[in-house]
Design an enzyme around this catalytic site. Structure first.
Site, PDB file in Angstrom:
ATOM      1  N   SER A 121       0.837  -1.198   0.000  1.00 31.46           N
ATOM      2  CA  SER A 121       0.000   0.000   0.000  1.00 31.46           C
ATOM      3  C   SER A 121       0.876   1.255   0.000  1.00 31.46           C
ATOM      4  CB  SER A 121      -0.964  -0.045   1.183  1.00 31.46           C
ATOM      5  OG  SER A 121      -1.986   0.925   1.041  1.00 31.46           O
ATOM      6  N   ASP A 176      -8.665  -4.056  -6.900  1.00 34.07           N
ATOM      7  CA  ASP A 176      -7.924  -3.126  -6.037  1.00 34.07           C
ATOM      8  C   ASP A 176      -7.721  -1.826  -6.805  1.00 34.07           C
ATOM      9  OD1 ASP A 176      -6.372  -1.760  -4.273  1.00 34.07           O
ATOM     10  OD2 ASP A 176      -4.839  -3.306  -4.051  1.00 34.07           O
ATOM     11  N   HIS A 189      -7.965  -4.824  -1.569  1.00 30.95           N
ATOM     12  CA  HIS A 189      -6.685  -4.273  -1.114  1.00 30.95           C
ATOM     13  C   HIS A 189      -6.139  -5.012   0.104  1.00 30.95           C
ATOM     14  CE1 HIS A 189      -3.602  -1.224  -1.168  1.00 30.95           C
ATOM     15  NE2 HIS A 189      -3.833  -0.872   0.082  1.00 30.95           N
TER      16      HIS A 189
END
Length: 208
Positions: A121, A176, A189
């Site tokens: 991320s 995602d 995610h």
């Protein structure tokens, strides 16, 4: 600073038997700064707001390289705060500079180490921003980088600009949306722990 669940899954699956990596060292992820040089240095940047989780994978999933890996998380200047995702580089300049310093420290302190890296991320933006700033000599010491939920995927056209594409593995789950250049977080995610095994095998395959 603390490693994420994903980092722990990668580190333990790839490199350790149950007794090879001390629990405290894994949790703090500060072995490059505070420990001895190892054959492999693994540098990881966690996701936004992610706390350290001391989770180990099942022993049968491990490819043992006992005592040969230094695990290093990016922090404390990388705070993994949410607002930094909206900055131009999708993370803070301080985080990028800190990660850059860790790569350079690994290359200088441990000239014979092989460097592996990863990010999840916001941590992928930390990896992207820092690796682009490295000299070609330091980049050459990085054997492989695994990026999960790459927040710079669309902007960087599926790569880290200026870094060998063959040394980069990007994991973007179907659905995602951060991989499509947005900051919209969907359930997809949070699925990347499932890719830890494949990522581990890929990272290990890049070692000399």
């Amino acid at each position: 600073m603390k490693f994420s669940l994903l980092a722990l899954a990668l580190a333990t699956a790839a490199f350790a038997s149950p007794m090879d990596i001390d629990a405290r060292a894994l949790s703090e992820g500060n072995e490059l700064r505070n420990g001895d040089c190892k054959d492999i240095t693994f540098i990881f940047a966690r996701a936004s707001t992610e706390p350290g989780l001391l989770i180990l994978t099942h022993p049968n999933d491990r490819m043992s390289k006992p005592g040969k890996v230094a695990c290093q998380g990016v922090g404390p200047k990388y705070t993994a705060d949410l607002p930094s995702n909206a900055l131009p580089g999708n993370t803070s300049p301080a985080a990028i500079a800190e990660a850059q310093g860790l790569f350079e420290q690994a290359a200088k302190k441990c000239p014979d180490t092989q460097i592996l890296a990863g990010g999840y991320s916001q941590g992928t933006a930390v990896m992207d921003g820092s690796i682009k700033k490295l000299s070609s000599d330091v980049q050459a010491k990085i054997k492989g980088v695994a990026l999960f939920g790459y927040t710079r995927n669309a902007q960087e056209r599926g790569q880290i600009q200026g870094f060998d594409k063959d040394k980069t593995k990007i994991y973007c789950a179907v659905g995602d949306m951060v991989c499509q250049g947005t900051l919209v977080i969907t359930a997809a995610h949070f699925t990347y722990v499932a890719d830890a095994g494949a990522a581990t095998r890929w990272l290990v395959s890049k070692l000399d």
